[in-house]
Design an enzyme around this catalytic site. Structure first.
Site: not given
Length: 112
Positions: A81, A84
């Site tokens: 995450h 990202d």
């Protein structure tokens, strides 16, 4: 085999998310200032965004270098995450730089 501690990876992941998030906040503030024709303040905010995204990217890169050196990096959805988020904000920064240029072209002559 040497491995990165999961708690250390979680902390690093949160630092990447924090600094990328700070960069996002600065870049959107910068676009707002540009839309108000305050290009000097916009430029200052873009510099702050750049500093924050550099900090986030450095943390991510150091982690990936460890893996390249043979140090095991445990699977972590949080680190995924964080990566990202970092890449998304980097793209947003590039787009917002172009939007600021447009504001400068259409409104720059009124600001001097």
């Amino acid at each position: 085999m040497e491995a990165v501690d999961r708690d250390a990876l979680n902390l690093l992941s949160m630092q990447v998310i924090l600094h990328a998030g700070n960069a996002r906040d600065y870049v959107f503030q910068a676009v707002g200032k540009a839309s108000d024709r305050d290009f000097s303040e916009s430029e200052d905010l873009m510099k702050l965004a750049s500093q924050e995204i550099t900090r986030a990217h450095k943390s991510q890169t150091e982690t990936l270098q460890k893996e390249a050196e043979g140090i095991t990096i445990p699977y972590s959805p949080l680190f995924g995450h964080a990566q990202d988020t970092l890449m998304t904000v980097m793209s947003e920064i590039n787009l917002m730089k172009e939007i600021i240029k447009i504001y400068q072209k259409i409104g720059g002559e009124q600001n001097g």
